[in-house]
Design a protein around this motif. Structure first.
Motif, mmCIF file in Angstrom:
data_model
loop_
_atom_site.group_PDB
_atom_site.id
_atom_site.type_symbol
_atom_site.label_atom_id
_atom_site.label_comp_id
_atom_site.label_asym_id
_atom_site.label_seq_id
_atom_site.Cartn_x
_atom_site.Cartn_y
_atom_site.Cartn_z
ATOM 1 N N SER A 1 0.845 -1.190 0.000
ATOM 2 C CA SER A 1 0.000 0.000 0.000
ATOM 3 C C SER A 1 0.884 1.244 0.000
ATOM 4 N N GLN A 2 0.420 2.273 -0.694
ATOM 5 C CA GLN A 2 1.196 3.503 -0.783
ATOM 6 C C GLN A 2 0.715 4.494 0.267
ATOM 7 N N PHE A 3 1.417 5.600 0.369
ATOM 8 C CA PHE A 3 1.119 6.616 1.374
ATOM 9 C C PHE A 3 0.868 7.955 0.690
ATOM 10 N N SER A 4 0.177 8.831 1.392
ATOM 11 C CA SER A 4 -0.098 10.175 0.902
ATOM 12 C C SER A 4 -0.246 11.098 2.100
ATOM 13 N N LEU A 5 0.054 12.370 1.897
ATOM 14 C CA LEU A 5 -0.163 13.338 2.969
ATOM 15 C C LEU A 5 -1.648 13.423 3.295
ATOM 16 N N ALA A 6 -1.947 13.725 4.528
ATOM 17 C CA ALA A 6 -3.334 13.852 4.974
ATOM 18 C C ALA A 6 -3.912 15.155 4.428
ATOM 19 N N SER A 7 -4.552 15.095 3.273
ATOM 20 C CA SER A 7 -5.046 16.306 2.620
ATOM 21 C C SER A 7 -6.300 16.854 3.276
ATOM 22 N N LEU A 8 -7.015 16.038 4.043
ATOM 23 C CA LEU A 8 -8.208 16.540 4.725
ATOM 24 C C LEU A 8 -7.854 17.683 5.663
ATOM 25 N N THR A 9 -6.686 17.605 6.260
ATOM 26 C CA THR A 9 -6.244 18.678 7.140
ATOM 27 C C THR A 9 -6.145 19.979 6.358
ATOM 28 N N PHE A 10 -5.543 19.920 5.182
ATOM 29 C CA PHE A 10 -5.418 21.114 4.348
ATOM 30 C C PHE A 10 -6.794 21.629 3.932
ATOM 31 N N ALA A 11 -7.656 20.730 3.518
ATOM 32 C CA ALA A 11 -8.998 21.138 3.093
ATOM 33 C C ALA A 11 -9.762 21.790 4.232
ATOM 34 N N GLU A 12 -9.704 21.187 5.415
ATOM 35 C CA GLU A 12 -10.408 21.734 6.577
ATOM 36 C C GLU A 12 -9.839 23.077 6.998
ATOM 37 N N GLU A 13 -8.514 23.167 7.033
ATOM 38 C CA GLU A 13 -7.882 24.383 7.528
ATOM 39 C C GLU A 13 -8.020 25.561 6.568
ATOM 40 N N MET B 1 -1.833 14.961 18.240
ATOM 41 C CA MET B 1 -0.362 15.015 18.390
ATOM 42 C C MET B 1 0.247 13.631 18.619
ATOM 43 N N ARG B 2 -0.363 12.611 18.035
ATOM 44 C CA ARG B 2 0.161 11.245 18.104
ATOM 45 C C ARG B 2 0.404 10.731 16.695
ATOM 46 N N LEU B 3 1.184 9.668 16.619
ATOM 47 C CA LEU B 3 1.392 9.030 15.324
ATOM 48 C C LEU B 3 0.121 8.290 14.919
ATOM 49 N N SER B 4 -0.241 8.406 13.663
ATOM 50 C CA SER B 4 -1.377 7.644 13.145
ATOM 51 C C SER B 4 -0.887 6.254 12.743
ATOM 52 N N ALA B 5 -1.818 5.391 12.386
ATOM 53 C CA ALA B 5 -1.440 4.053 11.912
ATOM 54 C C ALA B 5 -0.602 4.164 10.642
ATOM 55 N N GLY B 6 -0.936 5.114 9.764
ATOM 56 C CA GLY B 6 -0.151 5.328 8.547
ATOM 57 C C GLY B 6 1.260 5.790 8.847
ATOM 58 N N ASP B 7 1.402 6.707 9.822
ATOM 59 C CA ASP B 7 2.731 7.170 10.236
ATOM 60 C C ASP B 7 3.571 5.991 10.722
ATOM 61 N N GLU B 8 2.967 5.175 11.577
ATOM 62 C CA GLU B 8 3.682 4.025 12.131
ATOM 63 C C GLU B 8 4.104 3.053 11.039
ATOM 64 N N ASP B 9 3.203 2.768 10.088
ATOM 65 C CA ASP B 9 3.545 1.846 9.008
ATOM 66 C C ASP B 9 4.673 2.393 8.134
ATOM 67 N N LEU B 10 4.598 3.672 7.778
ATOM 68 C CA LEU B 10 5.647 4.283 6.956
ATOM 69 C C LEU B 10 6.998 4.209 7.666
ATOM 70 N N LEU B 11 7.027 4.598 8.919
ATOM 71 C CA LEU B 11 8.286 4.586 9.676
ATOM 72 C C LEU B 11 8.802 3.165 9.875
#
Length: 143
Positions: A33-45, A88-98
């Motif tokens: 599986s690939q990864f992408s930046l969390a764009s919902l944050t940008f859309a919401e902000e 302010m915690r790592l998400s599941a995606g962050d953990e998988d990428l790292l």
């Protein structure tokens, strides 16, 4: 957007483990599986910002279009988002990428690294990791 697009590209003559993991294209045709930046944050902000300049409105639309028009995730698996920092915690995606990057580059052996170690990799408290993957720090900082 630019850093996300750049990290998605894996140079054919290089062994950039972060780019391979992020894009979902590992070695020898193996995919995950690939990864992408969390764009919902940008859309919401940015949804309530009064954009009076038409160029700024076009730019926001292009950024949102980029994230909504990305390639379909590999093999039907969902694309994992990273660096949304929920609470302010790592998400599941962050953990998988790292974890995948650490495993492929020899920073982690076998079993899954614990959340504290993964946080140290990302925060820079384990400086050797970010010195090997400076593009990860840039991606983290622009997200």
């Amino acid at each position: 957007v630019i850093i996300d697009a750049m990290i998605q590209r894996v140079p054919s003559d290089a062994t950039n483990e972060l780019a391979r993991v992020y894009s979902g294209r590992l070695r020898n045709g193996i995919r995950c599986s690939q990864f992408s930046l969390a764009s919902l944050t940008f859309a919401e902000e940015t949804k309530d910002i009064p954009l009076l300049d038409h160029r700024a409105m076009q730019l926001r639309t292009r950024v949102l279009d980029y994230f909504s028009n990305e390639e379909e995730p590999v093999q039907g698996k969902g694309c994992q988002t990273v660096f949304g920092f929920p609470g302010m915690r790592l998400s599941a995606g962050d953990e998988d990428l790292l974890h995948r990057t650490a495993l492929l580059s020899g920073f982690s052996r076998g079993g899954r690294a614990d959340r504290v170690q993964l946080s140290r990799f990302l925060s820079g408290q384990a400086p050797d990791f970010l010195s090997c993957f400076p593009d990860l720090a840039v991606l983290r900082d622009v997200a």
